[in-house]
Write a protein that holds these residues in place. Structure first.
Motif, PDB file in Angstrom:
ATOM      1  N   ASP A 127       0.818  -1.215   0.000  1.00  0.00           N
ATOM      2  CA  ASP A 127       0.000   0.000   0.000  1.00  0.00           C
ATOM      3  C   ASP A 127       0.851   1.263   0.000  1.00  0.00           C
ATOM      4  OD1 ASP A 127       1.073  -0.307   2.497  1.00  0.00           O
ATOM      5  OD2 ASP A 127      -0.774   0.113   3.604  1.00  0.00           O
ATOM      6  N   PRO A 129       2.459   4.681  -0.895  1.00  0.00           N
ATOM      7  CA  PRO A 129       1.961   5.807  -1.704  1.00  0.00           C
ATOM      8  C   PRO A 129       2.753   6.014  -2.986  1.00  0.00           C
ATOM      9  CG  PRO A 129       3.126   6.604   0.251  1.00  0.00           C
ATOM     10  CD  PRO A 129       2.946   5.130   0.424  1.00  0.00           C
ATOM     11  N   ASN A 132       0.644   4.950  -5.998  1.00  0.00           N
ATOM     12  CA  ASN A 132      -0.382   5.914  -6.393  1.00  0.00           C
ATOM     13  C   ASN A 132       0.239   7.122  -7.088  1.00  0.00           C
ATOM     14  OD1 ASN A 132      -2.559   4.444  -5.404  1.00  0.00           O
ATOM     15  ND2 ASN A 132      -2.409   5.362  -3.365  1.00  0.00           N
ATOM     16  N   THR A 136      -0.642   8.395 -10.848  1.00  0.00           N
ATOM     17  CA  THR A 136      -1.091   9.770 -11.103  1.00  0.00           C
ATOM     18  C   THR A 136      -0.219  10.457 -12.155  1.00  0.00           C
ATOM     19  OG1 THR A 136      -1.951   9.966  -8.850  1.00  0.00           O
ATOM     20  CG2 THR A 136      -1.513  12.016 -10.036  1.00  0.00           C
TER      21      THR A 136
END
Length: 218
Positions: A127, A129, A132, A136
């Motif tokens: 998980d 970051p 992500n 993005t």
């Protein structure tokens, strides 16, 4: 269906990040002519290894037993029921979050009797970051590329038709280090901690996108 022109693009991002965890694989063994003695030795050595790992407290994120086996070893000139020894193996999986204790942990585990240590396998958490952020940036790259194509045609973006994720992957090559003991008697003093350099993790993300545009000024 709209007859508006469509531009299809691919956006990609590549990020480098420091690892967040390190995984170790510890194999503890025993070998005796008697099955019960082999099992007792395995239990004792497994306990020592677990006590050493758990003694580091919060520096260790997770400790798991990956498997245990007791195997009869037959003589080279094999006859039915002719067993020369019994071998026990316990597999311990360790996840370390504090890298300052990692070098000491590896050498101390490797100094235990009949113990093998494989690792560290540097990694990011599932998980993290970073994943992500990479996704993005890939989406932003797709938009920028589509806008560049549209401007080259004298047009502009008017809408998004589809955005699909090609998937996230980690393309790192973790370092591998092994420490083994001689297997007879433990040293009177603790071994010196080995110096370790965490391996940089590379995260890649890619997306495919389709945008509608105004009529090109061709």
């Amino acid at each position: 269906m709209s007859d508006a022109p469509v531009i299809s693009v691919r956006g990609e991002a590549v990020l480098e990040a420091e690892p967040e965890i390190a995984r170790l694989s510890v194999h503890v063994q025993s070998q005796e002519s008697d099955r019960r003695r082999a099992l007792d030795r395995l239990v004792e050595r497994n306990r020592r290894a677990l006590e050493l790992v758990e003694g580091l407290g919060e520096a260790v994120e997770k400790v798991e037993t990956g498997g245990i086996s007791i195997t009869p070893l037959l003589r080279y000139r094999r006859r039915e029921g002719d067993i020369r020894a019994y071998q026990g193996t316990a597999w311990i999986k360790v996840v370390v979050r504090d890298f300052t204790v990692l070098g000491e942990l590896i050498t101390r585990l490797g100094d235990l009797e009949r113990t093998a240590v494989h690792g560290p396998d540097w990694a990011l958490r599932h998980d993290s970051p970073v994943y992500n952020e990479a996704a993005t940036r890939a989406a932003h790259e797709a938009v920028a590329r589509a806008r560049g194509y549209a401007e080259a045609l004298g047009a502009r973006l008017t809408g998004l038709v589809e955005l699909s994720d090609e998937g996230l992957g980690r393309a790192d090559e973790p370092a591998m280090l092994m420490a083994r003991s001689a297997g007879f008697a433990e040293a009177a003093e603790e071994p010196e901690a080995i110096d370790l350099q965490p391996a940089t993790q590379t995260v890649r993300a890619a997306v495919e996108a389709r945008f509608t545009i105004t009529a090109p000024a061709l």
